[in-house]
Design a protein around this motif. Structure first.
Motif, PDB file in Angstrom:
ATOM      1  N   ARG A 361      12.341  39.288  70.790  1.00  0.00           N
ATOM      2  CA  ARG A 361      13.455  40.251  70.805  1.00  0.00           C
ATOM      3  C   ARG A 361      13.030  41.484  71.576  1.00  0.00           C
ATOM      4  NH1 ARG A 361      11.910  43.804  66.768  1.00  0.00           N
ATOM      5  NH2 ARG A 361      10.577  42.672  65.333  1.00  0.00           N
ATOM      6  N   ARG A 362      14.038  42.203  72.037  1.00  0.00           N
ATOM      7  CA  ARG A 362      13.776  43.408  72.822  1.00  0.00           C
ATOM      8  C   ARG A 362      13.643  44.591  71.881  1.00  0.00           C
ATOM      9  NH1 ARG A 362      13.651  45.122  77.811  1.00  0.00           N
ATOM     10  NH2 ARG A 362      14.101  43.144  78.846  1.00  0.00           N
ATOM     11  N   GLU A 363      12.628  45.421  72.145  1.00  0.00           N
ATOM     12  CA  GLU A 363      12.445  46.665  71.360  1.00  0.00           C
ATOM     13  C   GLU A 363      12.267  47.778  72.368  1.00  0.00           C
ATOM     14  OE1 GLU A 363       9.175  47.075  68.469  1.00  0.00           O
ATOM     15  OE2 GLU A 363      10.430  45.847  67.148  1.00  0.00           O
ATOM     16  N   GLY A 364      13.335  48.497  72.673  1.00  0.00           N
ATOM     17  CA  GLY A 364      13.273  49.479  73.760  1.00  0.00           C
ATOM     18  C   GLY A 364      13.016  48.755  75.067  1.00  0.00           C
ATOM     19  N   ASP A 365      11.946  49.157  75.767  1.00  0.00           N
ATOM     20  CA  ASP A 365      11.607  48.516  77.039  1.00  0.00           C
ATOM     21  C   ASP A 365      10.733  47.293  76.844  1.00  0.00           C
ATOM     22  OD1 ASP A 365      13.048  50.146  78.596  1.00  0.00           O
ATOM     23  OD2 ASP A 365      11.397  51.533  79.062  1.00  0.00           O
ATOM     24  N   ALA A 366      10.232  47.113  75.627  1.00  0.00           N
ATOM     25  CA  ALA A 366       9.266  46.035  75.399  1.00  0.00           C
ATOM     26  C   ALA A 366       9.953  44.784  74.861  1.00  0.00           C
ATOM     27  CB  ALA A 366       8.215  46.507  74.401  1.00  0.00           C
ATOM     28  N   ILE A 367       9.303  43.632  75.112  1.00  0.00           N
ATOM     29  CA  ILE A 367       9.738  42.388  74.468  1.00  0.00           C
ATOM     30  C   ILE A 367       8.651  42.024  73.472  1.00  0.00           C
ATOM     31  CG2 ILE A 367      10.189  39.940  74.852  1.00  0.00           C
ATOM     32  CD1 ILE A 367      11.588  40.701  77.410  1.00  0.00           C
ATOM     33  N   VAL A 368       9.057  41.812  72.221  1.00  0.00           N
ATOM     34  CA  VAL A 368       8.060  41.553  71.175  1.00  0.00           C
ATOM     35  C   VAL A 368       8.320  40.203  70.521  1.00  0.00           C
ATOM     36  CG1 VAL A 368       7.824  44.034  70.703  1.00  0.00           C
ATOM     37  CG2 VAL A 368       9.365  42.648  69.289  1.00  0.00           C
ATOM     38  N   SER A 369       7.282  39.662  69.893  1.00  0.00           N
ATOM     39  CA  SER A 369       7.402  38.367  69.218  1.00  0.00           C
ATOM     40  C   SER A 369       8.290  38.524  67.986  1.00  0.00           C
ATOM     41  CB  SER A 369       6.023  37.852  68.831  1.00  0.00           C
ATOM     42  OG  SER A 369       5.392  38.766  67.957  1.00  0.00           O
ATOM     43  N   ALA A 370       9.078  37.470  67.721  1.00  0.00           N
ATOM     44  CA  ALA A 370      10.005  37.548  66.580  1.00  0.00           C
ATOM     45  C   ALA A 370      10.057  36.220  65.836  1.00  0.00           C
ATOM     46  CB  ALA A 370      11.396  37.935  67.076  1.00  0.00           C
ATOM     47  N   GLY A 371       9.045  35.370  66.035  1.00  0.00           N
ATOM     48  CA  GLY A 371       9.047  34.077  65.353  1.00  0.00           C
ATOM     49  C   GLY A 371       7.718  33.379  65.531  1.00  0.00           C
ATOM     50  N   GLY A 372       7.623  32.169  65.008  1.00  0.00           N
ATOM     51  CA  GLY A 372       6.372  31.407  65.065  1.00  0.00           C
ATOM     52  C   GLY A 372       6.090  30.881  66.465  1.00  0.00           C
ATOM     53  N   ARG A 373       7.064  30.140  66.995  1.00  0.00           N
ATOM     54  CA  ARG A 373       6.937  29.732  68.389  1.00  0.00           C
ATOM     55  C   ARG A 373       7.583  30.847  69.207  1.00  0.00           C
ATOM     56  NH1 ARG A 373       8.840  23.552  68.781  1.00  0.00           N
ATOM     57  NH2 ARG A 373      10.572  24.329  67.534  1.00  0.00           N
ATOM     58  N   VAL A 374       6.847  31.419  70.133  1.00  0.00           N
ATOM     59  CA  VAL A 374       7.314  32.636  70.810  1.00  0.00           C
ATOM     60  C   VAL A 374       7.852  32.323  72.201  1.00  0.00           C
ATOM     61  CG1 VAL A 374       6.661  34.948  71.575  1.00  0.00           C
ATOM     62  CG2 VAL A 374       5.657  33.985  69.492  1.00  0.00           C
ATOM     63  N   LEU A 375       7.072  31.560  72.987  1.00  0.00           N
ATOM     64  CA  LEU A 375       7.470  31.266  74.370  1.00  0.00           C
ATOM     65  C   LEU A 375       7.213  29.788  74.649  1.00  0.00           C
ATOM     66  CD1 LEU A 375       5.644  34.296  76.071  1.00  0.00           C
ATOM     67  CD2 LEU A 375       8.102  34.178  75.557  1.00  0.00           C
ATOM     68  N   SER A 376       7.936  29.252  75.609  1.00  0.00           N
ATOM     69  CA  SER A 376       7.718  27.873  76.048  1.00  0.00           C
ATOM     70  C   SER A 376       7.607  27.956  77.566  1.00  0.00           C
ATOM     71  CB  SER A 376       8.922  27.031  75.602  1.00  0.00           C
ATOM     72  OG  SER A 376       8.736  25.664  75.776  1.00  0.00           O
ATOM     73  N   VAL A 377       6.382  27.888  78.051  1.00  0.00           N
ATOM     74  CA  VAL A 377       6.122  28.092  79.485  1.00  0.00           C
ATOM     75  C   VAL A 377       6.274  26.746  80.185  1.00  0.00           C
ATOM     76  CG1 VAL A 377       4.452  28.893  81.175  1.00  0.00           C
ATOM     77  CG2 VAL A 377       4.581  29.994  78.923  1.00  0.00           C
ATOM     78  N   THR A 378       7.218  26.668  81.109  1.00  0.00           N
ATOM     79  CA  THR A 378       7.647  25.384  81.658  1.00  0.00           C
ATOM     80  C   THR A 378       7.388  25.357  83.159  1.00  0.00           C
ATOM     81  OG1 THR A 378       9.371  25.412  79.978  1.00  0.00           O
ATOM     82  CG2 THR A 378       9.646  23.825  81.771  1.00  0.00           C
ATOM     83  N   ALA A 379       6.915  24.216  83.646  1.00  0.00           N
ATOM     84  CA  ALA A 379       6.655  24.118  85.088  1.00  0.00           C
ATOM     85  C   ALA A 379       6.951  22.715  85.595  1.00  0.00           C
ATOM     86  CB  ALA A 379       5.201  24.471  85.391  1.00  0.00           C
ATOM     87  N   SER A 380       7.286  22.632  86.889  1.00  0.00           N
ATOM     88  CA  SER A 380       7.528  21.344  87.547  1.00  0.00           C
ATOM     89  C   SER A 380       6.496  21.143  88.641  1.00  0.00           C
ATOM     90  CB  SER A 380       8.914  21.335  88.204  1.00  0.00           C
ATOM     91  OG  SER A 380       9.892  21.516  87.232  1.00  0.00           O
ATOM     92  N   GLY A 381       6.323  19.876  89.020  1.00  0.00           N
ATOM     93  CA  GLY A 381       5.414  19.553  90.121  1.00  0.00           C
ATOM     94  C   GLY A 381       5.634  18.121  90.545  1.00  0.00           C
ATOM     95  N   THR A 382       5.026  17.751  91.674  1.00  0.00           N
ATOM     96  CA  THR A 382       5.244  16.392  92.168  1.00  0.00           C
ATOM     97  C   THR A 382       4.646  15.360  91.214  1.00  0.00           C
ATOM     98  OG1 THR A 382       3.320  16.820  93.536  1.00  0.00           O
ATOM     99  CG2 THR A 382       5.477  16.878  94.631  1.00  0.00           C
TER     100      THR A 382
END
Ligand code: AMP
Ligand code: GLY
Length: 417
Positions: A361-382
């Motif tokens: 969640r956003r807190e002012g200018d910052a983005i802070v964690s708000a749960g157990g799983r926070v981010l899912s970093v996703t990438a594609s490739g050949t």
């Protein structure tokens, strides 16, 4: 098309990201959403479990389609409430969502439809529990009958632990242990026609090497280079179509996303569980590979016109997602920690790698964690190796105090073993 997506996880961020790239989508709303979804959709506050409130919001927004992401609102009948308000909804009815809401119901449907699954007993007393555990022997598989966000299942060689978990549940399913790799295969259905998506693999345990406690899922990849070429066809014929047919026959047709969690055992494919919604984190990698614009196919499922929908088109690329979890997830995750490095990923890794938000969640200018799983970093490739490299390069740029992630997502598959 004007869409409203209900939910606030990385799955909903993946759905909103795909929908935001669909030229047919003219307005995209999400409720309640998170800090990442806010970049691609307009957020609204709503109690996602309150069908009347969701239907009222959809009416106010003049939405053409409501997509219900998580299981809890589906089991609470939110898709029904939206349909009753005259708006198409993507997601099963309350009755059909029992396929996920009750493991005992799912077992009963599978038995009636002849779908292969682990043999099981439903137990409500300590005596029944002891008998069932004794009948199957170790390793023991004990499942709370109700919704438990992927954490109601204990698989253990320890009889005392198995008994304790079983006796802590009101109603429990005890079943035979299935070995072999797990596969998640999703299908979009309108209750009659079933359209399979591409298979993915999830990593359920918290730690590298499949150690540690069960979680909601710590990462995923697609495609599965090690799987048999006819896997999707086999699961369609033995699992997905028979299940959809059985629910229609009962007068409670299942429309929406049917998720088959499968074990590929030495004796063939077996269903471990059904879910009534897109899986998280598998959706992140499946949608990364889908070339067909998403809104049309979801609308066709909601309106019962999937039979006329053109075949889905898929990228040949591979996709990998790595979940960054907060300190102490899955036990008692700490929240409120600032997240840094998101801009660096956007500047240096896009478009091949991007960050989908789960608990933020956003807190002012910052983005802070708000749960157990926070981010899912996703990438594609050949291939998976390239997609992995990109995903982990992006993970390395992100700073979140106390966080943890697995370092072996897709490693074996990328190495060809
Ligand atoms: P579920 O919530 O039913 O998907 O179970 C969570 C996890 O527990 C699955 O992804 C499997 O890793 C494991 N599991 C569930 N059922 C079985 C089974 N019958 N045999 C072996 N492992 C299982
Ligand atoms: N990835 C597991 C789930 O969505 O239930």
């Amino acid at each position: 098309m004007k869409l409203l997506v209900i939910g606030s996880g990385a799955r909903e961020h993946a759905l909103c990201r795909s929908l935001s790239l669909d030229p047919d989508v003219t307005a995209l709303h999400c409720a309640p959403g998170n800090a990442g979804i806010a970049e691609v959709a307009e957020l609204h506050q709503v109690d996602a479990l309150d069908g009347k409130a969701v239907a009222a919001l959809a009416t106010e927004l003049d939405a053409d389609l409501v997509v219900v992401g998580p299981e809890a609102p589906l089991v609470a009948g939110v898709a029904d409430a939206v349909r009753e308000a005259g708006i198409p909804a993507f997601g099963p009815s309350k009755e059909a969502a029992q396929l996920e809401g009750s493991k005992a119901f799912a077992k009963e449907v599978m038995a009636a439809a002849g779908v292969p699954t682990a043999r099981s007993y439903v137990c409500t007393t300590p005596e029944e529990v002891d008998e069932a555990l004794d009948a199957f022997g170790a390793p023991y598989v004990v499942k709370d009958d109700g919704l438990a966000a992927g954490k109601g299942v204990v698989v253990t060689g320890d009889l005392e632990k198995a008994t304790a978990h079983a006796n802590a549940c009101d109603r429990v399913v005890i079943e035979e242990f299935l070995d072999g790799p797990e596969v998640s295969l999703f299908a979009i259905t309108d209750g009659t026609t079933v359209v399979p998506l591409q298979p993915a693999q999830d990593f359920k345990r918290a730690l590298d090497g499949d150690e540690g406690p069960n979680t909601g899922g710590m990462g995923a990849y697609s495609p599965l280079p090690w799987a048999e070429a006819d896997l999707v066809e086999e699961v369609m014929n033995t699992v997905l179509q028979p299940t959809v047919d059985e629910l229609r026959r009962r007068g409670t047709p299942f429309s929406g996303l049917l998720y088959a969690g499968l074990a590929i055992t030495s004796r063939g494919v077996r269903v471990i569980e059904f879910n009534a919604r897109f899986g998280d984190p598998e959706t992140q990698v499946v949608l990364a590979r889908l070339k067909t614009p998403l809104a049309g196919v979801l609308m066709a499922a909601a309106q019962g016109t999937l039979a006329d929908f053109p075949d889905l088109r898929w990228s040949e690329d591979a996709a990998v997602t790595v979940v960054i979890a907060s300190h102490n997830y899955p036990a008692t995750p700490r929240t409120g920690d600032p997240i840094e490095g998101l801009d660096e990923v956007a500047a240096q890794d896009a478009p091949y790698a991007y960050v989908l938000h789960a608990g933020t969640r956003r807190e002012g200018d910052a983005i802070v964690s708000a749960g157990g799983r926070v981010l899912s970093v996703t990438a594609s490739g050949t291939d998976l190796a390239r997609a992995r490299e990109r995903a982990y390069a992006a993970v390395d740029r992100i700073r979140l105090d106390g966080s943890h992630h697995r370092t072996d997502i897709a490693a074996k598959a990328a190495a060809g073993s």
